[in-house]
Scaffold this motif. Structure first.
Motif, PDB file in Angstrom:
ATOM      1  N   ARG A 396       0.825  -1.200   0.000  1.00  0.00           N
ATOM      2  CA  ARG A 396       0.000   0.000   0.000  1.00  0.00           C
ATOM      3  C   ARG A 396       0.866   1.259   0.000  1.00  0.00           C
ATOM      4  NH1 ARG A 396      -3.301  -2.979   3.621  1.00  0.00           N
ATOM      5  NH2 ARG A 396      -2.334  -1.910   5.405  1.00  0.00           N
ATOM      6  N   ALA A 397       2.000   1.219   0.704  1.00  0.00           N
ATOM      7  CA  ALA A 397       2.888   2.376   0.743  1.00  0.00           C
ATOM      8  C   ALA A 397       3.510   2.606  -0.639  1.00  0.00           C
ATOM      9  CB  ALA A 397       3.971   2.174   1.804  1.00  0.00           C
ATOM     10  N   ARG A 398       3.908   1.494  -1.349  1.00  0.00           N
ATOM     11  CA  ARG A 398       4.502   1.626  -2.685  1.00  0.00           C
ATOM     12  C   ARG A 398       3.467   2.182  -3.661  1.00  0.00           C
ATOM     13  NH1 ARG A 398       8.187   3.247  -5.362  1.00  0.00           N
ATOM     14  NH2 ARG A 398       9.601   2.071  -3.993  1.00  0.00           N
ATOM     15  N   SER A 399       2.219   1.704  -3.562  1.00  0.00           N
ATOM     16  CA  SER A 399       1.163   2.183  -4.464  1.00  0.00           C
ATOM     17  C   SER A 399       0.928   3.668  -4.271  1.00  0.00           C
ATOM     18  CB  SER A 399      -0.113   1.394  -4.216  1.00  0.00           C
ATOM     19  OG  SER A 399      -1.168   1.899  -4.997  1.00  0.00           O
ATOM     20  N   MET A 400       0.948   4.107  -3.044  1.00  0.00           N
ATOM     21  CA  MET A 400       0.732   5.525  -2.765  1.00  0.00           C
ATOM     22  C   MET A 400       1.844   6.371  -3.357  1.00  0.00           C
ATOM     23  SD  MET A 400      -1.036   7.951  -1.462  1.00  0.00           S
ATOM     24  CE  MET A 400      -2.217   7.125  -0.409  1.00  0.00           C
ATOM     25  N   ALA A 406       3.168   9.964 -10.225  1.00  0.00           N
ATOM     26  CA  ALA A 406       2.469  10.205 -11.483  1.00  0.00           C
ATOM     27  C   ALA A 406       1.747  11.543 -11.460  1.00  0.00           C
ATOM     28  CB  ALA A 406       1.495   9.074 -11.758  1.00  0.00           C
ATOM     29  N   SER A 407       1.145  11.868 -10.326  1.00  0.00           N
ATOM     30  CA  SER A 407       0.414  13.129 -10.201  1.00  0.00           C
ATOM     31  C   SER A 407       1.352  14.315 -10.266  1.00  0.00           C
ATOM     32  CB  SER A 407      -0.364  13.148  -8.881  1.00  0.00           C
ATOM     33  OG  SER A 407      -1.088  14.341  -8.754  1.00  0.00           O
ATOM     34  N   VAL A 408       2.519  14.176  -9.619  1.00  0.00           N
ATOM     35  CA  VAL A 408       3.522  15.271  -9.657  1.00  0.00           C
ATOM     36  C   VAL A 408       4.006  15.476 -11.092  1.00  0.00           C
ATOM     37  CG1 VAL A 408       5.871  15.875  -8.982  1.00  0.00           C
ATOM     38  CG2 VAL A 408       4.239  15.052  -7.259  1.00  0.00           C
ATOM     39  N   TRP A 440       3.292  15.874  -0.182  1.00  0.00           N
ATOM     40  CA  TRP A 440       2.681  14.577   0.089  1.00  0.00           C
ATOM     41  C   TRP A 440       3.579  13.434  -0.369  1.00  0.00           C
ATOM     42  CZ3 TRP A 440      -2.452  16.361  -2.604  1.00  0.00           C
ATOM     43  CH2 TRP A 440      -3.106  17.311  -1.769  1.00  0.00           C
ATOM     44  N   LEU A 441       4.227  13.647  -1.494  1.00  0.00           N
ATOM     45  CA  LEU A 441       5.120  12.614  -2.035  1.00  0.00           C
ATOM     46  C   LEU A 441       6.284  12.367  -1.095  1.00  0.00           C
ATOM     47  CD1 LEU A 441       6.007  10.662  -4.254  1.00  0.00           C
ATOM     48  CD2 LEU A 441       7.038  12.618  -5.454  1.00  0.00           C
ATOM     49  N   ASP A 442       6.842  13.416  -0.538  1.00  0.00           N
ATOM     50  CA  ASP A 442       7.973  13.273   0.402  1.00  0.00           C
ATOM     51  C   ASP A 442       7.564  12.474   1.623  1.00  0.00           C
ATOM     52  OD1 ASP A 442       9.509  14.758  -1.341  1.00  0.00           O
ATOM     53  OD2 ASP A 442       9.252  16.665  -0.232  1.00  0.00           O
ATOM     54  N   GLN A 443       6.356  12.745   2.139  1.00  0.00           N
ATOM     55  CA  GLN A 443       5.888  12.003   3.307  1.00  0.00           C
ATOM     56  C   GLN A 443       5.661  10.522   2.973  1.00  0.00           C
ATOM     57  OE1 GLN A 443       2.349  14.079   4.499  1.00  0.00           O
ATOM     58  NE2 GLN A 443       3.459  15.828   5.411  1.00  0.00           N
ATOM     59  N   ALA A 444       5.106  10.247   1.795  1.00  0.00           N
ATOM     60  CA  ALA A 444       4.866   8.854   1.374  1.00  0.00           C
ATOM     61  C   ALA A 444       6.180   8.099   1.200  1.00  0.00           C
ATOM     62  CB  ALA A 444       4.053   8.835   0.090  1.00  0.00           C
ATOM     63  N   ARG A 445       7.178   8.743   0.588  1.00  0.00           N
ATOM     64  CA  ARG A 445       8.485   8.097   0.416  1.00  0.00           C
ATOM     65  C   ARG A 445       9.132   7.793   1.762  1.00  0.00           C
ATOM     66  NH1 ARG A 445      10.668  11.944  -4.540  1.00  0.00           N
ATOM     67  NH2 ARG A 445       9.768  10.681  -6.287  1.00  0.00           N
ATOM     68  N   ALA A 446       8.978   8.707   2.762  1.00  0.00           N
ATOM     69  CA  ALA A 446       9.547   8.460   4.085  1.00  0.00           C
ATOM     70  C   ALA A 446       8.905   7.230   4.714  1.00  0.00           C
ATOM     71  CB  ALA A 446       9.343   9.694   4.982  1.00  0.00           C
ATOM     72  N   GLY A 447       7.595   7.061   4.534  1.00  0.00           N
ATOM     73  CA  GLY A 447       6.925   5.884   5.067  1.00  0.00           C
ATOM     74  C   GLY A 447       7.377   4.625   4.382  1.00  0.00           C
ATOM     75  N   LEU A 448       7.602   4.706   3.069  1.00  0.00           N
ATOM     76  CA  LEU A 448       8.084   3.533   2.328  1.00  0.00           C
ATOM     77  C   LEU A 448       9.462   3.143   2.768  1.00  0.00           C
ATOM     78  CD1 LEU A 448       7.489   1.471   0.099  1.00  0.00           C
ATOM     79  CD2 LEU A 448       8.378   3.140  -1.545  1.00  0.00           C
TER      80      LEU A 448
END
Length: 453
Positions: A396-400, A406-408, A440-448
């Motif tokens: 789920r973290a990778r999908s996010m 893609a959005s960026v 948002w992307l930076d936060q998602a990458r940190a979680g991944l």
């Protein structure tokens, strides 16, 4: 001087008294010269011995003094005038004295006027009548002053009685539950004594005012007395109920006093104490006696329990030494570097911990708290490891991250197009959107990264 000659006296007897004496006794030698009164100038004696007094332009017959010379008769009636004039002057002086009541002056004036009307005298009757007139006029003024003073005194007395009534009504209106009955009762009696003192020595109030105030005062006293009787009647009933309830509690406590089932019995005593607190109060003597029995039963149980616990604690001290050594061994696992190894070691320590047995009651919480801290720390480290290795959460973290990348990229393309067209408004909107997506992307990458770490 003959033995039958009367001794001269300061006050000359009346004509009637003197005539009576002369009829009963022989005629004596001429009396000694009498003192002279200036009032005699207002009178005369005619050839028959009749005395007259001059009043203005007229003469009035006064009387006669049988057997006396004209001068003696004239002086006799002149001295009687002097006595009346002196009485009038004294009465006028008393009128001016504020300590003399108008009633005393009025009584004196009545007597003086009766004497003036019934006594023949020779003197300045106009002056005497003027004195009497001044006394009458002054008496009216004195009466008016006294009436005004009485009215003022009655007003003050009415205020004082009103204050007594108001205080009595305030006492009577107190809530029964907060009334200090003894103190309030004593104050009510004192207020009644003050009321009676006002009646005995204070100014008299008019009947209507006094009746209205007394009605209020009496009603307040009756209300207070009725409330007090009701309160103590209820108190007696509640005390009887409390006594019955506490006697039952004492009976239960005395049955439990010899129990050796320590924990349940201790809880039972706590429940009995809770019921005791809500049972109300009996009379002081009964309450004290019942409490003494209840406390004795309670003390007997807890003394026996404490003795047993103390003996048990002493036998548990060796177990405490073992558990404190196990704590040192467990705490050495922190901080956790290898979760699986820490968990395996901790399981062995826990098995030995249970086998070690009980520790003294005073040390129980301390050692248990230290062991729970070690267990919680290792359990938290295990949960964190699971989160990092859970494939579903990692997917789920990778999908996010993929969606946000893609959005960026799409927003960056929109920004490039807007800048190429020179559309500043669209370019500004794309720039703002891109900044938010990048965050948002930076936060998602940190979680991944936590899953790949």
């Amino acid at each position: 001087m003959s033995d039958d000659q009367p001794t001269p006296r300061p006050a000359i007897p009346s004509p009637a008294a003197l005539a009576s004496r002369l009829q009963a006794r022989p005629v004596a030698a001429p009396a000694a010269p009498v003192s002279h009164s200036e009032s005699a100038r207002f009178g005369r004696v005619d050839d028959t011995g009749t005395v007259f007094v001059t009043v203005g332009e007229e003469e009035r017959e006064v009387g006669s003094y049988p057997g006396a010379s004209a001068e003696e008769a004239l002086q006799y009636f002149a001295r009687k005038y002097d006595e009346l004039a002196a009485s009038a002057d004294l009465l006028e002086a008393r009128l001016r004295n504020p300590e003399v009541a108008s009633k005393e002056v009025a009584d004196g004036l009545t007597t003086l006027k009766e004497h003036i009307a019934s006594t023949g005298v020779v003197g300045d009757l106009a002056a005497l009548e003027a004195t009497v007139a001044r006394v009458e006029e002054g008496l009216a003024a004195k009466r008016a002053e006294e009436a005004q003073a009485r009215a003022a005194a009655r007003a003050v007395a009415a205020e004082q009685r009103e204050a007594l009534v108001a205080e009595a009504e305030k006492i009577a209106a107190q809530p029964a539950g907060s009334t200090q009955w003894k103190t309030s009762g004593e104050r009510m009696r004192a207020l009644l004594d003050e009321w009676k003192q006002h009646q005995r020595s204070g100014p008299k109030l008019d009947k209507t005012t006094e009746s209205a105030l007394w009605t209020r005062f009496s009603h307040a006293r009756n209300t207070f007395d009725k409330g007090r009787r009701a309160w103590f009647a209820d108190l007696e009933t509640s005390r009887a109920d409390a006594r019955s309830t506490k006697e039952a509690l004492v009976t239960e406590a005395e049955k439990l006093a010899t129990s050796t089932d320590w924990a349940p019995t201790a809880r039972a005593f706590k429940q009995l104490m809770d019921r005791w607190r809500t049972a109300g109060r009996a009379s002081r003597a009964e309450d004290d006696a019942l409490w003494e029995r209840f406390r004795s039963a309670q003390d007997a149980f807890f003394t026996a329990k404490d003795e047993v616990v103390a003996a048990e604690d002493e036998s548990f001290r060796a177990n405490l030494v073992v558990k404190e050594a196990l704590l040192v061994e467990a705490e050495a696992l922190l901080p956790v570097s290898d979760v699986e190894a820490a968990k395996a070691t901790l399981r062995g320590i826990q098995d030995r911990w249970e086998a070690a047995g009980k520790v003294p009651r005073a040390d129980l919480e301390r050692v248990e708290k230290r062991m729970r801290r070690v267990e919680a720390t290792i359990r938290e480290a295990d949960e964190q490891r699971w989160k990092r290795t859970n494939p579903e959460v990692a997917a789920r973290a990778r999908s996010m991250v993929d969606q946000l990348e893609a959005s960026v990229a799409a927003t960056q393309a929109d920004l490039a197009k807007a800048e190429a067209k020179g559309d500043t408004k669209a370019a500004a909107a794309a720039t703002s959107k891109l900044a938010a997506q990048q965050q948002w992307l930076d936060q998602a990458r940190a979680g991944l990264d936590e899953f790949s770490g």
